[in-house]
Write an enzyme that holds these catalytic residues in place. Structure first.
Site, PDB file in Angstrom:
ATOM      1  N   ASP A 118      41.943 -17.879  -0.931  1.00  7.39           N
ATOM      2  CA  ASP A 118      40.833 -18.803  -0.693  1.00  7.39           C
ATOM      3  C   ASP A 118      39.554 -18.128  -1.170  1.00  7.39           C
ATOM      4  O   ASP A 118      39.478 -16.905  -1.218  1.00  7.39           O
ATOM      5  CB  ASP A 118      40.697 -19.114   0.800  1.00  7.39           C
ATOM      6  CG  ASP A 118      40.031 -17.961   1.544  1.00  7.39           C
ATOM      7  OD1 ASP A 118      38.807 -18.047   1.795  1.00  7.39           O
ATOM      8  OD2 ASP A 118      40.706 -16.968   1.855  1.00  7.39           O
TER       9      ASP A 118
ATOM     10  N   CYS B 201      40.022 -30.091 -20.660  1.00  7.15           N
ATOM     11  CA  CYS B 201      40.056 -30.329 -19.220  1.00  7.15           C
ATOM     12  C   CYS B 201      40.143 -31.828 -18.937  1.00  7.15           C
ATOM     13  O   CYS B 201      39.468 -32.633 -19.585  1.00  7.15           O
ATOM     14  CB  CYS B 201      38.813 -29.739 -18.555  1.00  7.15           C
ATOM     15  SG  CYS B 201      38.769 -29.968 -16.775  1.00  7.15           S
TER      16      CYS B 201
END
Length: 376
Positions: free
Chosen positions: A267, A305
């Site tokens: 994270d 992307c």
């Protein structure tokens, strides 16, 4: 959906692993990146948008939520999942890291930590038992042991004392967590950069027994080289059949390096925080959208992307809304960054399954070394 918490390994390639964490609220594909929703929100994102980036799980913050709006209030309102409109798994950290960062506002004893709120100066007491109670009230699926995150640099003797305190707190966390089918408690390995301390910590955690194991005390200023030195051995000390979570990491090359060394979960606030400050992560490295070179550039951030930001908006527009301090700038740049991180995790899962992780890593590093496309 399963009614229990389980972890299954599907493939390995060297030390890199891919698998599945099964929880009553859904599956988490590993290696997994968890976006950080500190105060019950991933800043500048709607929960459904976070899910659309490919995230299976979010991280919430015990320290911040206990202060505001309070765990008791969240519980009365139906728990953290309902409160923030996220119906998939949530991991909550224990508050240990924030307490470390409050060094001048805290008093640390065997029983726990007394500290002053950074919001209003009010006094609070956090113990392993209270941390477990808060996380139970929040209703998080994966609960972290209460620990002291050892700062860096640290002397060996001080690191040892800190680690051993965290191991005593790990046992108290386990006792207080109790029997909660479908929920998981993760132990946290400490020991800074000292191999023998990491080994002692891992053994003590294994003796207690947890549903998963975290590697704590890294990404606190030691630098990538020192972190990788620890990761060359620390994950191997933890059970092979349980998830391994590296806390607070990191930059894309940190993440690839950690997965290569056997880490399953990570994270970091970086993709969302960077989005708000104009830093954009792409295959070709980091773009600073505030730079004047983007002023007249009609091209997307990344031609390849598929995120909405790259499909629908130009660099020129993103430069404009960032310089104008428009809210949509934070939204679009954060969405792209989170999408990029999840795309990176998916690519690594595919490479591990195919047995091509070494080639993936070489291509990843080569592409990043090229830098951004030439300005117009």
């Amino acid at each position: 959906m399963t009614s229990s918490f389980r972890f299954s390994l599907h493939a390995t390639d060297g030390k890199a692993r891919t698998g599945l964490i099964s929880t009553p609220r859904g599956d988490v594909r590993t290696p997994a990146f968890m976006p950080v929703g500190t105060a019950a929100t991933v800043k500048a994102m709607m929960p459904e948008s976070v899910r659309d980036t490919g995230a299976d799980i979010l991280l919430g913050n015990t320290y911040h939520l206990m202060l505001r709006p309070t765990a008791e209030r969240v519980n009365r309102l139906g728990g953290l999942h309902k409160f923030m409109n996220w119906d998939r798994p949530i991991l909550t950290d224990s508050g240990g890291f924030q307490v470390m960062s409050l060094n001048d506002l805290r008093k640390l004893k065997e029983e726990g930590v007394t500290f002053k709120s950074h919001i209003d100066g009010s006094k609070h007491h956090l113990t392993p038992e209270r941390s477990m109670e808060i996380q139970r009230l929040l209703g998080s699926d994966i609960v972290m042991c209460f620990d002291e995150c050892t700062p860096y640099p640290v002397e060996e003797k001080a690191s040892l004392a800190s680690m051993q305190l965290s191991m005593r707190w790990a046992q108290r966390s386990r006792d207080a967590f109790g029997d909660r089918p479908g929920y998981a408690l993760f132990g946290i390995q400490q020991g800074s950069v000292f191999r023998d301390q990491r080994a002692e910590s891992a053994q003590k955690l294994r003796d207690v027994g947890f549903e998963g194991y975290a590697i704590g005390g890294l990404a606190v200023g030691e630098g990538q080289g020192a972190m990788f030195d620890v990761l060359n051995y620390a994950p191997d000390m933890l059970p092979e059949d349980k998830p391994r979570y590296l806390m607070g990491v990191g930059k894309p090359d940190d993440i690839v390096g950690a997965v290569k060394r056997g880490v399953d979960m990570m994270d970091c606030v970086l993709p969302s925080r960077s989005g708000r400050t104009g830093q954009v992560f792409t295959r070709r490295g980091v773009i600073n959208i505030k730079n004047a070179r983007h002023l007249d550039d009609p091209r997307p951030l990344d031609e390849d992307c598929t995120c909405p930001t790259c499909r629908k908006y130009s660099r020129a527009y993103l430069h404009h809304v960032f310089r104008s301090q428009e809210i949509i700038s934070s939204m679009l740049l954060t969405w792209h960054n989170l999408h990029y991180y999840q795309e990176l995790m998916a690519a690594m899962r595919g490479a591990i399954s195919a047995g091509t992780f070494a080639q993936f890593e070489a291509d990843f590093l080569t592409m990043r070394a090229q830098g951004d496309i030439e300005p117009i």
